[in-house]
Design a protein around this motif. Structure first.
Motif, PDB file in Angstrom:
ATOM      1  N   ASP A 182      37.572  29.817   4.783  1.00  0.00           N
ATOM      2  CA  ASP A 182      38.900  30.947   5.284  1.00  0.00           C
ATOM      3  C   ASP A 182      40.056  29.846   5.655  1.00  0.00           C
ATOM      4  OD1 ASP A 182      37.769  33.322   4.860  1.00  0.00           O
ATOM      5  OD2 ASP A 182      36.671  33.104   6.651  1.00  0.00           O
ATOM      6  N   GLY A 183      40.004  28.605   5.468  1.00  0.00           N
ATOM      7  CA  GLY A 183      41.142  27.641   5.772  1.00  0.00           C
ATOM      8  C   GLY A 183      40.509  26.643   6.902  1.00  0.00           C
ATOM      9  N   MET A 184      41.448  25.773   6.922  1.00  0.00           N
ATOM     10  CA  MET A 184      41.093  24.560   7.691  1.00  0.00           C
ATOM     11  C   MET A 184      41.785  24.452   9.157  1.00  0.00           C
ATOM     12  SD  MET A 184      39.109  23.209   5.575  1.00  0.00           S
ATOM     13  CE  MET A 184      39.147  23.296   3.714  1.00  0.00           C
ATOM     14  N   ARG A 185      41.468  24.117  10.331  1.00  0.00           N
ATOM     15  CA  ARG A 185      42.146  24.305  11.631  1.00  0.00           C
ATOM     16  C   ARG A 185      41.587  23.058  12.377  1.00  0.00           C
ATOM     17  NH1 ARG A 185      41.125  30.093  14.359  1.00  0.00           N
ATOM     18  NH2 ARG A 185      42.939  29.467  15.502  1.00  0.00           N
ATOM     19  N   LEU A 186      42.588  22.638  13.184  1.00  0.00           N
ATOM     20  CA  LEU A 186      42.277  21.251  13.991  1.00  0.00           C
ATOM     21  C   LEU A 186      42.622  21.827  15.427  1.00  0.00           C
ATOM     22  CD1 LEU A 186      41.711  18.432  14.172  1.00  0.00           C
ATOM     23  CD2 LEU A 186      44.157  18.022  13.624  1.00  0.00           C
ATOM     24  N   PHE A 187      42.079  21.210  16.400  1.00  0.00           N
ATOM     25  CA  PHE A 187      42.232  21.441  17.681  1.00  0.00           C
ATOM     26  C   PHE A 187      42.156  20.173  18.391  1.00  0.00           C
ATOM     27  CE2 PHE A 187      40.556  25.195  16.016  1.00  0.00           C
ATOM     28  CZ  PHE A 187      41.359  26.135  16.700  1.00  0.00           C
ATOM     29  N   GLU A 188      42.999  19.652  19.551  1.00  0.00           N
ATOM     30  CA  GLU A 188      43.077  18.376  19.986  1.00  0.00           C
ATOM     31  C   GLU A 188      42.943  18.809  21.497  1.00  0.00           C
ATOM     32  OE1 GLU A 188      46.446  16.124  18.805  1.00  0.00           O
ATOM     33  OE2 GLU A 188      45.839  15.610  16.922  1.00  0.00           O
ATOM     34  N   SER A 189      42.365  17.915  22.127  1.00  0.00           N
ATOM     35  CA  SER A 189      42.260  17.924  23.569  1.00  0.00           C
ATOM     36  C   SER A 189      43.670  17.502  24.383  1.00  0.00           C
ATOM     37  CB  SER A 189      41.132  16.967  24.156  1.00  0.00           C
ATOM     38  OG  SER A 189      41.037  16.905  25.728  1.00  0.00           O
ATOM     39  N   ARG A 190      44.198  18.545  25.194  1.00  0.00           N
ATOM     40  CA  ARG A 190      45.602  18.348  25.664  1.00  0.00           C
ATOM     41  C   ARG A 190      45.479  18.985  27.031  1.00  0.00           C
ATOM     42  NH1 ARG A 190      49.464  18.405  21.296  1.00  0.00           N
ATOM     43  NH2 ARG A 190      48.712  17.168  19.660  1.00  0.00           N
ATOM     44  N   PRO A 191      46.353  18.427  28.052  1.00  0.00           N
ATOM     45  CA  PRO A 191      46.392  19.066  29.322  1.00  0.00           C
ATOM     46  C   PRO A 191      46.396  20.596  29.208  1.00  0.00           C
ATOM     47  CG  PRO A 191      47.738  17.162  29.413  1.00  0.00           C
ATOM     48  CD  PRO A 191      47.312  17.239  27.735  1.00  0.00           C
ATOM     49  N   SER A 192      45.508  21.339  29.998  1.00  0.00           N
ATOM     50  CA  SER A 192      45.638  22.784  29.900  1.00  0.00           C
ATOM     51  C   SER A 192      46.602  23.378  30.611  1.00  0.00           C
ATOM     52  CB  SER A 192      44.081  23.298  30.543  1.00  0.00           C
ATOM     53  OG  SER A 192      43.942  24.305  30.663  1.00  0.00           O
ATOM     54  N   ARG A 193      47.142  24.399  29.823  1.00  0.00           N
ATOM     55  CA  ARG A 193      48.196  25.325  30.498  1.00  0.00           C
ATOM     56  C   ARG A 193      47.453  26.383  31.292  1.00  0.00           C
ATOM     57  NH1 ARG A 193      52.332  25.935  25.269  1.00  0.00           N
ATOM     58  NH2 ARG A 193      52.764  23.636  25.000  1.00  0.00           N
ATOM     59  N   LYS A 194      46.270  26.561  31.372  1.00  0.00           N
ATOM     60  CA  LYS A 194      45.471  27.610  32.152  1.00  0.00           C
ATOM     61  C   LYS A 194      44.801  27.157  33.259  1.00  0.00           C
ATOM     62  CE  LYS A 194      44.884  30.620  28.262  1.00  0.00           C
ATOM     63  NZ  LYS A 194      43.728  31.343  27.139  1.00  0.00           N
ATOM     64  N   TYR A 195      44.326  25.933  33.289  1.00  0.00           N
ATOM     65  CA  TYR A 195      43.725  25.450  34.427  1.00  0.00           C
ATOM     66  C   TYR A 195      44.164  24.044  34.814  1.00  0.00           C
ATOM     67  CZ  TYR A 195      40.590  28.937  32.564  1.00  0.00           C
ATOM     68  OH  TYR A 195      40.044  30.152  32.037  1.00  0.00           O
ATOM     69  N   LYS A 196      44.451  23.868  35.995  1.00  0.00           N
ATOM     70  CA  LYS A 196      45.151  22.791  36.460  1.00  0.00           C
ATOM     71  C   LYS A 196      44.130  21.525  36.610  1.00  0.00           C
ATOM     72  CE  LYS A 196      48.225  20.971  40.308  1.00  0.00           C
ATOM     73  NZ  LYS A 196      48.883  21.176  41.308  1.00  0.00           N
ATOM     74  N   GLY A 197      44.687  20.367  35.912  1.00  0.00           N
ATOM     75  CA  GLY A 197      43.792  19.263  36.180  1.00  0.00           C
ATOM     76  C   GLY A 197      42.633  19.129  35.071  1.00  0.00           C
ATOM     77  N   PHE A 198      42.542  20.173  34.028  1.00  0.00           N
ATOM     78  CA  PHE A 198      41.638  20.047  33.110  1.00  0.00           C
ATOM     79  C   PHE A 198      42.217  20.084  31.781  1.00  0.00           C
ATOM     80  CE2 PHE A 198      39.378  22.498  36.450  1.00  0.00           C
ATOM     81  CZ  PHE A 198      38.114  22.086  36.094  1.00  0.00           C
ATOM     82  N   ASN A 199      41.699  19.599  30.769  1.00  0.00           N
ATOM     83  CA  ASN A 199      42.024  19.495  29.305  1.00  0.00           C
ATOM     84  C   ASN A 199      41.542  20.628  28.545  1.00  0.00           C
ATOM     85  OD1 ASN A 199      43.490  17.247  29.910  1.00  0.00           O
ATOM     86  ND2 ASN A 199      42.366  16.049  28.054  1.00  0.00           N
ATOM     87  N   SER A 200      42.206  21.187  27.798  1.00  0.00           N
ATOM     88  CA  SER A 200      41.756  22.482  26.652  1.00  0.00           C
ATOM     89  C   SER A 200      41.905  21.838  25.423  1.00  0.00           C
ATOM     90  CB  SER A 200      42.502  23.527  27.038  1.00  0.00           C
ATOM     91  OG  SER A 200      42.157  24.086  28.358  1.00  0.00           O
ATOM     92  N   LEU A 201      41.373  22.569  24.449  1.00  0.00           N
ATOM     93  CA  LEU A 201      41.552  22.508  23.024  1.00  0.00           C
ATOM     94  C   LEU A 201      42.680  23.077  22.602  1.00  0.00           C
ATOM     95  CD1 LEU A 201      38.006  22.695  21.428  1.00  0.00           C
ATOM     96  CD2 LEU A 201      39.456  20.702  21.749  1.00  0.00           C
ATOM     97  N   THR A 202      43.668  22.415  21.785  1.00  0.00           N
ATOM     98  CA  THR A 202      44.985  23.212  21.601  1.00  0.00           C
ATOM     99  C   THR A 202      45.256  22.944  20.039  1.00  0.00           C
ATOM    100  OG1 THR A 202      46.028  22.593  23.719  1.00  0.00           O
ATOM    101  CG2 THR A 202      47.774  22.997  22.013  1.00  0.00           C
ATOM    102  N   GLU A 203      45.632  24.195  19.430  1.00  0.00           N
ATOM    103  CA  GLU A 203      45.316  23.924  18.169  1.00  0.00           C
ATOM    104  C   GLU A 203      46.820  23.240  17.556  1.00  0.00           C
ATOM    105  OE1 GLU A 203      44.726  26.733  13.934  1.00  0.00           O
ATOM    106  OE2 GLU A 203      44.958  27.480  16.091  1.00  0.00           O
ATOM    107  N   VAL A 204      46.702  22.269  16.539  1.00  0.00           N
ATOM    108  CA  VAL A 204      47.766  21.549  16.197  1.00  0.00           C
ATOM    109  C   VAL A 204      47.777  21.666  14.406  1.00  0.00           C
ATOM    110  CG1 VAL A 204      47.665  19.864  18.049  1.00  0.00           C
ATOM    111  CG2 VAL A 204      46.415  19.558  15.866  1.00  0.00           C
ATOM    112  N   SER A 205      48.722  21.225  13.868  1.00  0.00           N
ATOM    113  CA  SER A 205      48.736  21.358  12.321  1.00  0.00           C
ATOM    114  C   SER A 205      47.787  20.559  11.686  1.00  0.00           C
ATOM    115  CB  SER A 205      50.144  21.081  11.977  1.00  0.00           C
ATOM    116  OG  SER A 205      51.325  21.918  12.471  1.00  0.00           O
ATOM    117  N   PHE A 206      46.968  21.254  10.740  1.00  0.00           N
ATOM    118  CA  PHE A 206      46.202  20.287  10.114  1.00  0.00           C
ATOM    119  C   PHE A 206      46.866  19.459   8.955  1.00  0.00           C
ATOM    120  CE2 PHE A 206      42.624  19.234   7.324  1.00  0.00           C
ATOM    121  CZ  PHE A 206      41.355  19.434   7.947  1.00  0.00           C
ATOM    122  N   PRO A 207      46.521  18.182   8.984  1.00  0.00           N
ATOM    123  CA  PRO A 207      47.104  17.067   8.128  1.00  0.00           C
ATOM    124  C   PRO A 207      47.218  17.580   6.703  1.00  0.00           C
ATOM    125  CG  PRO A 207      45.822  15.961   9.819  1.00  0.00           C
ATOM    126  CD  PRO A 207      45.731  17.592   9.865  1.00  0.00           C
TER     127      PRO A 207
END
Length: 350
Positions: free
Chosen positions: A268-293
């Motif tokens: 169904d397609g390719m998706r890539l998520f990277e660990s980035r500072p969370s926008r929902k939980y302070k002091g945590f990292n969340s998976l954030t979708e980025v462009s697939f190379p």
């Protein structure tokens, strides 16, 4: 430069007819590559072998070929006394072993065999031994190895950019209620379809140290409807594999979770998520979708990439073979291990 001559054994679905599917990226079959503009410049089609007359007629019409080029069986082909540079075996799985032995005995030194390379692990072991003794090169068509996005995933995992692999969930889901080739013969969905996922697991991680598995079968049906396996590696990764599964859809998916990212490879397609500072939980990292190379050292079409790789070997421009019979033997052994060591659950219906 001289073209590489080819005989195509089996003129059905993966050999030709899938090219008629309007949704697939073309070429998506062996004939589709061989009769493409690039294929005609690099390969010479000597003929095809197919026991079913309706398939020979359909193949002849589809590619506008003389029926004289199409033969009913190997004995009929031998009358032509033509020894091609490459034999492509795209017949049903239960015929692969015999077809490969016929080719080797006839003096053909390069074979491209559809997955699974043989119907059983013992057959694959025997074929690998014979090929090694005779100096025959055998490619096995696990086409995702030649897909640029899967190749990128392998390279980025090896680079360590996203840290170690923690888990992989591999799914090859099909419908037992609308059975295809997987439910004919002795293969079953694990060997017939699951081989793609197991090939990628082996390509990414190598041989697991521990395997636990279970199979679900219906009474009176010789092959499984569902195969589930749990693979563990001493280096850390764990893999959950499901093949078959009695779904009302087809789905192929590799969900790779690393220390710092998630890579989702799917039909169904390719998706890539990277660990980035969370926008929902302070002091945590969340998976954030980025462009697939998008950039890759491979072309965009897996079938063309496969044949381009073979052509380079045949013309002496390269010695590199990925997914040869030797490597594939490890994949067949893993499939065999999953199947023969499994707990069996028998049910009356799905």
């Amino acid at each position: 430069m001289r073209k590489s001559s080819v005989v195509l054994i089996g003129l059905g679905r993966i050999a030709s007819s899938l090219e008629k599917d309007p949704y697939r990226n073309k070429p998506c079959t062996h004939a589709g590559v061989l009769f493409s503009e690039w294929g005609r410049k690099n390969f010479q089609f000597l003929g095809g072998i197919e026991p079913h007359s309706e398939k020979r007629v359909s193949f002849s019409k589809q590619w506008k070929l003389s029926s004289d080029l199409l033969h009913t069986d190997w004995e009929d082909w031998k009358k032509s006394k033509q020894v091609p540079d490459l034999a492509v075996i795209a017949s049903p799985s239960e015929s692969h072993y015999r077809n490969a032995l016929d080719c080797i005995e006839f003096g053909i030194r390069n074979l491209l065999v559809e997955k699974p390379v043989c119907e059983t692990f013992p057959q694959a072991k025997d074929l690998e031994k014979i090929a090694r003794k005779k100096g025959v090169r055998i490619w096995v068509n696990h086409e995702r190895r030649y897909h640029p996005k899967y190749a990128w995933a392998k390279s980025v995992l090896e680079s360590g950019k996203y840290g170690a692999v923690r888990t992989i969930r591999a799914s090859v889901l099909t419908s037992a209620l609308a059975p295809g080739r997987a439910y004919q013969g002795r293969t079953g969905p694990l060997f017939h379809d699951g081989t793609h996922a197991v090939d990628l697991i082996y390509w990414f991680l190598g041989k697991p140290d521990r395997v636990r598995s279970s199979l679900t079968r219906r009474k009176g049906i010789p092959v499984e409807d569902r195969a589930v396996a749990f693979l563990e590696y001493k280096s850390g990764p764990i893999v959950f594999l499901e093949a078959g599964g009695a779904r009302n859809y087809f789905q192929f998916e590799m969900d790779i979770m690393t220390e710092k990212a998630r890579i989702l490879l799917s039909n169904d397609g390719m998706r890539l998520f990277e660990s980035r500072p969370s926008r929902k939980y302070k002091g945590f990292n969340s998976l954030t979708e980025v462009s697939f190379p998008e950039k890759s050292f491979l072309g965009s079409n897996p079938f063309e990439n496969l044949y381009s790789s073979i052509r380079k070997v045949l013309t002496g421009k390269s010695e590199r073979i990925t997914g040869d019979i030797g490597e594939n033997l490890n994949i067949m052994e893993l499939l065999h291990r999953i199947k023969t060591k499994a707990e069996i659950q028998t049910v009356s219906e799905i």
